[in-house]
Design a protein around this motif. Structure first.
Motif, mmCIF file in Angstrom:
data_model
loop_
_atom_site.group_PDB
_atom_site.id
_atom_site.type_symbol
_atom_site.label_atom_id
_atom_site.label_comp_id
_atom_site.label_asym_id
_atom_site.label_seq_id
_atom_site.Cartn_x
_atom_site.Cartn_y
_atom_site.Cartn_z
ATOM 1 N N SER B 14 -2.616 2.579 -5.409
ATOM 2 C CA SER B 14 -1.901 1.598 -6.231
ATOM 3 C C SER B 14 -2.791 0.410 -6.554
ATOM 4 C CB SER B 14 -0.679 1.102 -5.464
ATOM 5 O OG SER B 14 -1.114 0.411 -4.296
ATOM 6 N N PHE B 15 -2.320 -0.428 -7.459
ATOM 7 C CA PHE B 15 -3.073 -1.650 -7.774
ATOM 8 C C PHE B 15 -3.131 -2.571 -6.552
ATOM 9 C CE2 PHE B 15 -3.838 -5.710 -10.110
ATOM 10 C CZ PHE B 15 -5.069 -5.355 -10.633
ATOM 11 N N ASN B 16 -2.104 -2.549 -5.724
ATOM 12 C CA ASN B 16 -2.164 -3.277 -4.448
ATOM 13 C C ASN B 16 -3.324 -2.764 -3.589
ATOM 14 O OD1 ASN B 16 0.340 -5.188 -3.580
ATOM 15 N ND2 ASN B 16 0.942 -3.756 -5.184
ATOM 16 N N GLY B 17 -3.529 -1.452 -3.601
ATOM 17 C CA GLY B 17 -4.677 -0.872 -2.901
ATOM 18 C C GLY B 17 -5.991 -1.371 -3.495
ATOM 19 N N SER B 18 -6.044 -1.444 -4.837
ATOM 20 C CA SER B 18 -7.267 -1.916 -5.514
ATOM 21 C C SER B 18 -7.555 -3.378 -5.163
ATOM 22 C CB SER B 18 -7.119 -1.804 -7.035
ATOM 23 O OG SER B 18 -6.855 -0.477 -7.406
ATOM 24 N N LEU B 19 -6.532 -4.187 -5.154
ATOM 25 C CA LEU B 19 -6.717 -5.605 -4.812
ATOM 26 C C LEU B 19 -7.208 -5.752 -3.372
ATOM 27 C CD1 LEU B 19 -3.484 -6.952 -6.537
ATOM 28 C CD2 LEU B 19 -5.793 -7.741 -7.100
ATOM 29 N N THR B 20 -6.660 -4.931 -2.489
ATOM 30 C CA THR B 20 -7.089 -4.957 -1.089
ATOM 31 C C THR B 20 -8.553 -4.558 -0.963
ATOM 32 O OG1 THR B 20 -4.845 -4.369 -0.413
ATOM 33 C CG2 THR B 20 -6.589 -4.036 1.218
ATOM 34 N N ILE B 95 -4.525 -12.666 4.429
ATOM 35 C CA ILE B 95 -3.984 -12.331 3.104
ATOM 36 C C ILE B 95 -2.878 -11.302 3.283
ATOM 37 C CG2 ILE B 95 -4.486 -11.230 0.871
ATOM 38 C CD1 ILE B 95 -7.355 -12.319 1.139
ATOM 39 N N LEU B 96 -1.709 -11.581 2.715
ATOM 40 C CA LEU B 96 -0.632 -10.592 2.695
ATOM 41 C C LEU B 96 -0.558 -10.021 1.283
ATOM 42 C CD1 LEU B 96 2.150 -12.480 4.738
ATOM 43 C CD2 LEU B 96 0.249 -11.072 5.564
ATOM 44 N N GLN B 97 -0.828 -8.731 1.157
ATOM 45 C CA GLN B 97 -0.894 -8.075 -0.155
ATOM 46 C C GLN B 97 0.321 -7.171 -0.329
ATOM 47 O OE1 GLN B 97 -3.402 -8.212 -2.745
ATOM 48 N NE2 GLN B 97 -1.607 -7.242 -3.687
ATOM 49 N N PHE B 98 1.129 -7.452 -1.356
ATOM 50 C CA PHE B 98 2.355 -6.652 -1.526
ATOM 51 C C PHE B 98 2.908 -6.736 -2.942
ATOM 52 C CE2 PHE B 98 5.506 -10.114 -1.643
ATOM 53 C CZ PHE B 98 4.792 -11.166 -1.096
ATOM 54 N N PRO B 99 3.720 -5.751 -3.322
ATOM 55 C CA PRO B 99 4.441 -5.799 -4.592
ATOM 56 C C PRO B 99 5.760 -6.545 -4.403
ATOM 57 C CG PRO B 99 4.870 -3.703 -3.524
ATOM 58 C CD PRO B 99 3.949 -4.472 -2.598
ATOM 59 N N VAL B 143 0.392 -11.019 -4.751
ATOM 60 C CA VAL B 143 1.636 -10.340 -5.110
ATOM 61 C C VAL B 143 1.537 -9.690 -6.486
ATOM 62 C CG1 VAL B 143 4.138 -10.678 -5.345
ATOM 63 C CG2 VAL B 143 2.816 -12.204 -3.860
ATOM 64 N N THR B 144 1.973 -8.451 -6.587
ATOM 65 C CA THR B 144 2.083 -7.821 -7.907
ATOM 66 C C THR B 144 3.551 -7.791 -8.336
ATOM 67 O OG1 THR B 144 2.359 -5.564 -7.052
ATOM 68 C CG2 THR B 144 0.100 -6.320 -7.415
ATOM 69 N N THR B 145 3.768 -7.895 -9.656
ATOM 70 C CA THR B 145 5.133 -7.767 -10.183
ATOM 71 C C THR B 145 5.113 -6.728 -11.311
ATOM 72 O OG1 THR B 145 5.070 -9.308 -12.055
ATOM 73 C CG2 THR B 145 5.371 -10.272 -9.856
ATOM 74 N N GLY B 146 6.291 -6.188 -11.622
ATOM 75 C CA GLY B 146 6.373 -5.162 -12.653
ATOM 76 C C GLY B 146 6.526 -5.722 -14.058
ATOM 77 N N ALA B 147 7.131 -6.876 -14.181
ATOM 78 C CA ALA B 147 7.420 -7.437 -15.503
ATOM 79 C C ALA B 147 6.244 -8.284 -15.988
ATOM 80 C CB ALA B 147 8.700 -8.271 -15.439
ATOM 81 N N LEU B 180 -1.908 -21.311 1.202
ATOM 82 C CA LEU B 180 -2.534 -21.460 -0.114
ATOM 83 C C LEU B 180 -1.548 -21.067 -1.208
ATOM 84 C CD1 LEU B 180 -6.063 -20.010 0.717
ATOM 85 C CD2 LEU B 180 -5.211 -22.366 0.919
ATOM 86 N N HIS B 181 -1.860 -21.423 -2.429
ATOM 87 C CA HIS B 181 -1.035 -20.983 -3.558
ATOM 88 C C HIS B 181 -1.186 -19.474 -3.707
ATOM 89 C CE1 HIS B 181 0.110 -25.012 -4.910
ATOM 90 N NE2 HIS B 181 -1.064 -25.365 -4.412
ATOM 91 N N PRO B 182 -0.109 -18.811 -4.146
ATOM 92 C CA PRO B 182 -0.187 -17.342 -4.208
ATOM 93 C C PRO B 182 -1.077 -16.879 -5.365
ATOM 94 C CG PRO B 182 1.878 -18.118 -5.168
ATOM 95 C CD PRO B 182 1.198 -19.330 -4.579
ATOM 96 N N PHE B 183 -1.563 -15.658 -5.256
ATOM 97 C CA PHE B 183 -2.239 -14.999 -6.377
ATOM 98 C C PHE B 183 -1.255 -13.990 -6.944
ATOM 99 C CE2 PHE B 183 -4.788 -11.607 -8.250
ATOM 100 C CZ PHE B 183 -5.630 -12.335 -9.079
ATOM 101 N N LEU B 184 -1.003 -14.082 -8.248
ATOM 102 C CA LEU B 184 0.000 -13.205 -8.859
ATOM 103 C C LEU B 184 -0.647 -12.295 -9.888
ATOM 104 C CD1 LEU B 184 2.740 -15.933 -9.427
ATOM 105 C CD2 LEU B 184 2.789 -14.121 -7.716
ATOM 106 N N ALA B 185 -0.323 -11.012 -9.821
ATOM 107 C CA ALA B 185 -0.751 -10.055 -10.847
ATOM 108 C C ALA B 185 0.514 -9.463 -11.447
ATOM 109 C CB ALA B 185 -1.633 -8.970 -10.230
#
Lengths: 241, 241
Positions: B14-20, B95-99, B143-147, B180-185
């Protein structure tokens, strides 16, 4: 009327258990039908994962929303999910009963959201918010916290309940529910007791059960919370000024 | 420096995997140590329940915070919890990486909070907030979002990220982290692709990985979010005016 209660607490003798029991007995005595899902007792798996889909549409890559849509279409939505959707479809009022853990619901209830509401089944890009699947039904959060009431509010140590519960409230709104204001029972620790001494706490919590029943007596008539819906947004989803 | 990444996504590609993966390779190349917990791969149980406590202090009634305190005292805190606390103790940055699922973290990450931070171990009534156990360490949500991005914000259809992430941010603050401020994709759907056509999405997401790396390059120096702490409250926990 039909009432469904979903309980998310590991201990049946907890104050969450008492609130559930009180709601069940009150509604039954008043002539309603009551169903209940005890997520811990039924060993509900809150983790959305490939193993829930027996006949994967994509066996190489697990895309949760893709498998949810395919399963719904093929009638292979997991049995525990279908059964809970049936409970909600039959209900006029849904109560989610849980303790506030780490500023939100216990994982078992968060995962109830992750799994119970399949994409393509109970929502689509258009069937959401005020056009949501469960339109016309009411939903309420009933929440216990460990700290005393005076520790909560905007800027306060315990946090603002409105902010902490916003994600669940908005998810219920997304699904079409009319979202009632939450019922909060503060200062609940351990075995239904509190930070106060035992006797006082028992008395205070007994009174809290009475006020829960009073609240439930008006639940069909009270005003719901207000959330923005389709008429409030432009095509991008931004608020119309 | 030491970096720990906790990943909460069921699909490694997943893209979460790619970010990790991008964060791991970036930090290693820059000479840091990196550890990682893949909650799905390790089959983490996010449900706080009696079965995690082999030597229950109260065998009749399961009181989660009571068992957490007793286990910590007796050295019987569950092995997966102890191991994750060690990872966090060794880290300068977490870092907490999640959708974003249903306006919050997947259940497996919510339950990581429910279980990883035992009462009496990593917090007490006084060891919290700016006096928290993990004081001096930084934490960030990725964090990833769908919209699409334009669907988010105050009053917008997708909700306001600041509100949706407030519970996790405040929990990290409670534990003493500088948050820290979140990173959003945004606009991440399915297999790392999006609501746009495939090619455009790949290009957009490749650029997003680059901006993730740019963000990480400044992570030791950027300003953290501000939350109220002990000096801001009266004895009840209400904000001092």
């Amino acid at each position: 009327m039909n009432v469904h209660i979903t309980l998310a607490h590991p201990e049946p003798t907890s104050f969450n258990g008492s609130l559930t029991y009180r709601a069940e007995t009150y509604f039954k005595r008043a002539g309603n039908n009551v169903t209940k899902t005890d997520l811990y007792a039924s060993d509900f798996d809150p983790v959305e994962r490939g193993a829930h889909y027996k006949d994967r549409s994509n066996k190489d890559v697990f895309i949760p929303l893709g498998e949810q849509r395919a399963a719904w279409k093929n009638g292979t939505t997991p049995e525990d999910v279908r059964s809970e959707i049936d409970n909600l479809r039959n209900a006029d009022l849904v109560i989610l009963q849980f303790p506030l853990w780490w500023h939100g619901p216990p994982a078992i209830l968060k995962g109830w959201f992750d799994r119970t509401f399949p994409s393509g089944g109970v929502y689509t890009s258009r069937m959401r918010y005020d056009e949501g699947y469960f339109k016309g039904k009411r939903a309420m959060l009933s929440v216990t916290t460990g700290a005393p009431e005076e520790a909560f509010g905007p800027g306060a140590r315990g946090g603002d309940p409105a902010t902490m519960l916003w994600p669940l409230h908005y998810s219920l709104h997304y699904l079409g529910f009319e979202v009632l204001h939450p019922f909060l029972a503060h200062g609940v620790q351990g075995h239904g007791y509190s930070y106060e001494d035992h006797g006082k706490a028992e008395c205070r919590l007994a009174q809290k059960l009475d006020s829960w029943e009073d609240r439930l007596a008006g639940v069909w008539n009270e005003a719901a919370q207000s959330f923005p819906g389709w008429p409030d947004w432009d095509h991008r989803g931004q608020p119309l000024s």
